[in-house]
Design a protein around this motif. Sequence first.
Motif, mmCIF file in Angstrom:
data_model
loop_
_atom_site.group_PDB
_atom_site.id
_atom_site.type_symbol
_atom_site.label_atom_id
_atom_site.label_comp_id
_atom_site.label_asym_id
_atom_site.label_seq_id
_atom_site.Cartn_x
_atom_site.Cartn_y
_atom_site.Cartn_z
ATOM 1 N N TRP A 1 30.081 22.374 50.385
ATOM 2 C CA TRP A 1 28.668 22.245 50.762
ATOM 3 C C TRP A 1 27.781 22.512 49.552
ATOM 4 C CZ3 TRP A 1 29.241 25.829 55.629
ATOM 5 C CH2 TRP A 1 30.062 25.197 56.566
ATOM 6 N N ILE A 2 28.151 23.521 48.761
ATOM 7 C CA ILE A 2 27.404 23.826 47.534
ATOM 8 C C ILE A 2 27.471 22.637 46.593
ATOM 9 C CG2 ILE A 2 27.360 25.267 45.454
ATOM 10 C CD1 ILE A 2 28.414 27.583 47.268
ATOM 11 N N ALA A 3 28.673 22.102 46.388
ATOM 12 C CA ALA A 3 28.854 20.971 45.469
ATOM 13 C C ALA A 3 28.041 19.762 45.927
ATOM 14 C CB ALA A 3 30.332 20.609 45.363
ATOM 15 N N GLU A 4 28.063 19.480 47.236
ATOM 16 C CA GLU A 4 27.312 18.335 47.755
ATOM 17 C C GLU A 4 25.807 18.522 47.558
ATOM 18 O OE1 GLU A 4 26.165 16.228 51.975
ATOM 19 O OE2 GLU A 4 27.935 17.518 51.907
ATOM 20 N N LEU A 5 25.313 19.713 47.829
ATOM 21 C CA LEU A 5 23.886 19.989 47.643
ATOM 22 C C LEU A 5 23.483 19.872 46.177
ATOM 23 C CD1 LEU A 5 23.155 22.974 50.018
ATOM 24 C CD2 LEU A 5 21.950 20.801 49.952
ATOM 25 N N GLN A 6 24.315 20.392 45.284
ATOM 26 C CA GLN A 6 24.004 20.299 43.862
ATOM 27 C C GLN A 6 23.947 18.842 43.417
ATOM 28 O OE1 GLN A 6 27.164 22.892 42.481
ATOM 29 N NE2 GLN A 6 25.691 24.484 41.961
ATOM 30 N N THR A 7 24.876 18.028 43.903
ATOM 31 C CA THR A 7 24.901 16.612 43.553
ATOM 32 C C THR A 7 23.645 15.917 44.063
ATOM 33 O OG1 THR A 7 27.303 16.569 43.578
ATOM 34 C CG2 THR A 7 26.183 14.451 43.827
ATOM 35 N N ARG A 8 23.294 16.132 45.325
ATOM 36 C CA ARG A 8 22.088 15.523 45.892
ATOM 37 C C ARG A 8 20.837 15.987 45.163
ATOM 38 N NH1 ARG A 8 21.439 16.814 51.811
ATOM 39 N NH2 ARG A 8 23.200 18.200 51.616
ATOM 40 N N ARG A 9 20.769 17.279 44.873
ATOM 41 C CA ARG A 9 19.598 17.830 44.169
ATOM 42 C C ARG A 9 19.468 17.215 42.785
ATOM 43 N NH1 ARG A 9 20.460 23.647 42.388
ATOM 44 N NH2 ARG A 9 21.725 22.463 40.950
ATOM 45 N N ASP A 10 20.599 17.120 42.083
ATOM 46 C CA ASP A 10 20.565 16.574 40.729
ATOM 47 C C ASP A 10 20.209 15.092 40.729
ATOM 48 O OD1 ASP A 10 21.191 19.117 39.904
ATOM 49 O OD2 ASP A 10 23.303 18.671 39.504
ATOM 50 N N ARG A 11 20.712 14.337 41.710
ATOM 51 C CA ARG A 11 20.344 12.923 41.832
ATOM 52 C C ARG A 11 18.847 12.775 42.070
ATOM 53 N NH1 ARG A 11 24.171 11.166 46.126
ATOM 54 N NH2 ARG A 11 26.109 11.686 45.141
ATOM 55 N N GLY A 12 18.313 13.625 42.898
ATOM 56 C CA GLY A 12 16.870 13.593 43.176
ATOM 57 C C GLY A 12 16.055 13.900 41.951
ATOM 58 N N ARG A 13 16.510 14.854 41.147
ATOM 59 C CA ARG A 13 15.797 15.188 39.904
ATOM 60 C C ARG A 13 15.884 14.032 38.913
ATOM 61 N NH1 ARG A 13 17.681 21.478 39.187
ATOM 62 N NH2 ARG A 13 16.335 22.298 40.814
ATOM 63 N N ASP A 14 17.057 13.406 38.829
ATOM 64 C CA ASP A 14 17.210 12.258 37.926
ATOM 65 C C ASP A 14 16.300 11.111 38.335
ATOM 66 O OD1 ASP A 14 19.111 13.722 36.552
ATOM 67 O OD2 ASP A 14 20.831 12.661 37.419
ATOM 68 N N ALA A 15 16.222 10.854 39.632
ATOM 69 C CA ALA A 15 15.371 9.771 40.135
ATOM 70 C C ALA A 15 13.907 10.093 39.852
ATOM 71 C CB ALA A 15 15.605 9.554 41.616
ATOM 72 N N ALA A 16 13.504 11.333 40.027
ATOM 73 C CA ALA A 16 12.126 11.735 39.768
ATOM 74 C C ALA A 16 11.786 11.596 38.295
ATOM 75 C CB ALA A 16 11.894 13.168 40.240
ATOM 76 N N ALA A 17 12.737 11.935 37.432
ATOM 77 C CA ALA A 17 12.510 11.813 35.985
ATOM 78 C C ALA A 17 12.366 10.349 35.577
ATOM 79 C CB ALA A 17 13.647 12.475 35.217
ATOM 80 N N GLU A 18 13.173 9.462 36.162
ATOM 81 C CA GLU A 18 13.074 8.042 35.858
ATOM 82 C C GLU A 18 11.752 7.460 36.332
ATOM 83 O OE1 GLU A 18 16.456 5.890 37.326
ATOM 84 O OE2 GLU A 18 17.864 7.200 36.271
ATOM 85 N N THR A 19 11.296 7.903 37.482
ATOM 86 C CA THR A 19 10.028 7.413 38.027
ATOM 87 C C THR A 19 8.869 7.871 37.143
ATOM 88 O OG1 THR A 19 10.942 7.535 40.238
ATOM 89 C CG2 THR A 19 8.552 7.428 40.078
ATOM 90 N N ALA A 20 8.962 9.044 36.585
ATOM 91 C CA ALA A 20 7.887 9.603 35.756
ATOM 92 C C ALA A 20 7.781 8.888 34.404
ATOM 93 C CB ALA A 20 8.103 11.084 35.553
ATOM 94 N N GLN A 21 8.849 8.221 33.993
ATOM 95 C CA GLN A 21 8.837 7.567 32.671
ATOM 96 C C GLN A 21 8.143 6.253 32.685
ATOM 97 O OE1 GLN A 21 12.895 7.436 31.366
ATOM 98 N NE2 GLN A 21 12.953 9.606 30.967
#
Length: 103
Positions: free
Chosen positions: A83-103
Amino acid sequence: VRINPRNVVALNWLGHVQREVRQPQLAERAWLDAIGAQNDYVAAHLNLALLYDQILAEPDKAIHHYRRVYALSNEREVRVLPWIAELQTRRDRGRDAAAETAQ
């Protein structure tokens, strides 16, 4: 809870009732109060982690409480590790998507 506001079992059950009647903020408060009364109360940490994960969509808080469950259980609660691993993966994907949108 009124008679003994530090009764962690009563606070834990109060959290369950509040969640069932769709009052997640009140459930959160009950479980935080239980942890405030007894910081090593695994059940309250687990219930908070599930609430943050499944209802309130707060992955960082969920990860924190899942990790507490694992540590407080002397690493016996291995079910929380995926559950921790899945949450970390989802959280990191969301941060990556947010960073791409900001560029």
